[in-house]
Design an enzyme around this catalytic site. Structure first.
Site, PDB file in Angstrom:
ATOM      1  N   HIS A   1       0.227   3.609   7.992  1.00 16.89           N
ATOM      2  CA  HIS A   1      -0.819   4.281   7.211  1.00 16.89           C
ATOM      3  C   HIS A   1      -0.792   3.866   5.744  1.00 16.89           C
ATOM      4  O   HIS A   1       0.281   3.798   5.132  1.00 16.89           O
ATOM      5  CB  HIS A   1      -0.634   5.800   7.325  1.00 16.89           C
ATOM      6  CG  HIS A   1      -1.586   6.582   6.473  1.00 16.89           C
ATOM      7  ND1 HIS A   1      -1.172   7.572   5.606  1.00 16.89           N
ATOM      8  CD2 HIS A   1      -2.929   6.494   6.338  1.00 16.89           C
ATOM      9  CE1 HIS A   1      -2.211   8.083   5.003  1.00 16.89           C
ATOM     10  NE2 HIS A   1      -3.296   7.448   5.419  1.00 16.89           N
TER      11      HIS A   1
ATOM     12  N   HIS B   1       0.790  -1.236   0.000  1.00 13.92           N
ATOM     13  CA  HIS B   1       0.000   0.000   0.000  1.00 13.92           C
ATOM     14  C   HIS B   1       0.821   1.285   0.000  1.00 13.92           C
ATOM     15  O   HIS B   1       0.232   2.374  -0.034  1.00 13.92           O
ATOM     16  CB  HIS B   1      -0.968  -0.001   1.174  1.00 13.92           C
ATOM     17  CG  HIS B   1      -0.303  -0.103   2.520  1.00 13.92           C
ATOM     18  ND1 HIS B   1      -1.004   0.078   3.688  1.00 13.92           N
ATOM     19  CD2 HIS B   1       0.987  -0.356   2.896  1.00 13.92           C
ATOM     20  CE1 HIS B   1      -0.191  -0.064   4.722  1.00 13.92           C
ATOM     21  NE2 HIS B   1       1.020  -0.326   4.260  1.00 13.92           N
ATOM     22  N   HIS B   2       2.149   1.202   0.063  1.00 16.10           N
ATOM     23  CA  HIS B   2       2.959   2.429   0.090  1.00 16.10           C
ATOM     24  C   HIS B   2       3.437   2.875  -1.292  1.00 16.10           C
ATOM     25  O   HIS B   2       4.006   3.959  -1.415  1.00 16.10           O
ATOM     26  CB  HIS B   2       4.186   2.239   0.986  1.00 16.10           C
ATOM     27  CG  HIS B   2       3.867   2.017   2.429  1.00 16.10           C
ATOM     28  ND1 HIS B   2       3.058   2.873   3.154  1.00 16.10           N
ATOM     29  CD2 HIS B   2       4.237   1.023   3.286  1.00 16.10           C
ATOM     30  CE1 HIS B   2       2.955   2.418   4.398  1.00 16.10           C
ATOM     31  NE2 HIS B   2       3.657   1.297   4.501  1.00 16.10           N
ATOM     32  N   GLY B   3       3.279   2.056  -2.309  1.00 19.15           N
ATOM     33  CA  GLY B   3       3.762   2.429  -3.625  1.00 19.15           C
ATOM     34  C   GLY B   3       3.025   3.635  -4.191  1.00 19.15           C
ATOM     35  O   GLY B   3       1.797   3.718  -4.108  1.00 19.15           O
TER      36      GLY B   3
ATOM     37  N   ASP C   1      -0.821   5.081   2.843  1.00 17.58           N
ATOM     38  CA  ASP C   1      -0.676   6.369   2.169  1.00 17.58           C
ATOM     39  C   ASP C   1      -0.787   6.284   0.653  1.00 17.58           C
ATOM     40  O   ASP C   1      -1.445   7.109   0.006  1.00 17.58           O
ATOM     41  CB  ASP C   1       0.641   7.038   2.568  1.00 17.58           C
ATOM     42  CG  ASP C   1       1.880   6.174   2.310  1.00 17.58           C
ATOM     43  OD1 ASP C   1       1.736   4.950   2.112  1.00 17.58           O
ATOM     44  OD2 ASP C   1       3.004   6.724   2.320  1.00 17.58           O
TER      45      ASP C   1
END
Length: 391
Positions: free
Chosen positions: A173, A133-135, A175
């Site tokens: 998070h 989920h951070h990409g 993000d």
């Protein structure tokens, strides 16, 4: 024949591996599958191999120049100064041979799940290799090269015209997914995570509510460090129920990072296995109520790969398939097989002992602070409901 749930997996997913010392270790997939097979809860006809995402599919959420840079890095052809600008070749996201192909398989797994659910071949799909989920659109971040959830949400929008609720319970998070849809009113993101005050990526504040037409469709609940099960679950269940009722999605996509556990080496929360039984139970219930069962679950963080992740992720599959009874006893053979490699004492029960950590002296203060955070995060929804005629 339509199935209640399908498990997306092939050994290609194990190719996403930075190096032997890196905390992101896909051995956790092998451990989880082995555990499920030990309790006879995962059958060969339930496993679907992922496909590799095409470039065009990656372009749904990633800049073509970035995808090209990842390809060049995979082949050892990207100069270090260029790699750094794309967030690769760093300590968090080192370059490895075949990086593009391995990453595209992770994305393709989530797309495979999307197609099977949206075409009615299954009600639910689990892809534990996903959840990166951070990409970002043009940059790697936080162990994540491509963002499979963001690509899949764009895919669900374009191919199936779906309104998507994305729920992220990773301690970090979500993000990359949030920013991808920050101005989109047809995607709602809910992230329950440890406060970014001392934890990567430092975002996920309550006031990150969306932008333009997307304002009011981004929800963040940053929890205080050392939050325990009761407060964590109160926050999760209350926010999930109110957000799904507000948004009324066509499909729910949950990211299931298993790093809120007390044992996780990279975070500061104090949850136990108790929350990992409840997370999928509530997601399942709400998917049935609001989305005719359409539920995709992906993996995510989780860096205690021996004691935490296999149990936590097994619970998702057991919930999806209605086989929670299979977790009545823990298989002794699993721990016996893996103990020589683990380096830590392996669990002998599905639950945690009540004394795995010392008493938290600030428990009451932390609970009240989290309740106040929850109230502020959900204030716009509750105001909206109060202002509706007849409410």
């Amino acid at each position: 024949m339509k199935k209640d749930a399908l498990f997306i997996y092939s050994d290609e997913l194990l190719g996403y591996r930075f190096n032997d010392q890196h905390p992101f270790n896909q051995t956790r997939l092998t451990l989880t599958i082995d555990l499920l097979k030990d309790i006879q809860a995962l059958h060969p006809d339930e496993i679907i191999a992922p496909r590799m995402a095409t470039d065009e599919e990656l372009f749904l959420n990633h800049d073509p120049n970035y995808v090209n840079a990842v390809k060049r890095a995979s082949a050892g052809q990207l100069p270090p100064e260029q790699a750094e600008g794309y967030g690769i070749g760093t300590e968090d996201t080192p370059i490895f041979d075949g990086m593009h192909e391995a990453s595209a398989f992770l994305v393709g797994g989530t797309l495979t799940a999307a197609d099977y659910v949206m075409t009615g071949k299954t009600r639910h799909a689990l892809h534990l290799g996903g959840g990166l989920h951070h990409g970002f659109k043009g940059k790697a971040s936080g162990f994540c090269i491509y963002n499979d959830s963001a690509v899949a949400i764009r895919y669900l929008q374009e191919k199936y015209h779906a309104r998507v609720l994305y729920v992220d319970t990773d301690a970090h998070h979500g993000d990359g997914v949030q920013w991808s849809f920050y101005d989109d009113p047809d995607v709602c993101t809910l992230s329950i995570h440890e406060t970014g005050r001392y934890l990567f990526p430092g975002t996920g504040n309550i006031n990150e509510r969306g932008h333009g037409k997307g304002y009011g469709f981004s929800f963040n609940i940053p929890l205080d460090a050392f939050t325990e099960d009761e407060s964590w679950l109160e926050t999760y269940e209350t926010s999930f129920r109110e957000v799904v009722e507000f948004f009324k999605p066509d499909i729910i996509l949950t990211q299931n990072g298993a790093d809120a556990h007390y044992y996780d080496p990279l975070t500061h929360l104090s949850a136990t296995m108790k929350i990992y039984r409840e997370i999928p139970r509530i997601a399942h219930e709400l998917a049935e109520k609001y989305c005719d069962g359409k539920w995709i679950a992906v993996g995510g963080g989780g860096y205690d790969i021996w004691r935490v992740v296999p149990r936590a992720w097994s619970f998702i599959w057991l919930e999806m398939t209605g086989r929670m009874d299979a977790a009545a006893s823990f298989p002794a053979g699993w721990a016996e097989r893996w103990k020589s490699k683990a380096g830590v004492p392996l669990p002998t029960e599905w639950t945690d002992a009540p004394d795995i950590y010392p008493a938290i002296p600030r428990k009451g203060e932390i609970t009240e602070k989290n309740r106040h955070t929850l109230e502020k995060a959900l204030y716009p929804i509750r105001q909206h409901l109060r202002q509706k005629p007849g409410s």
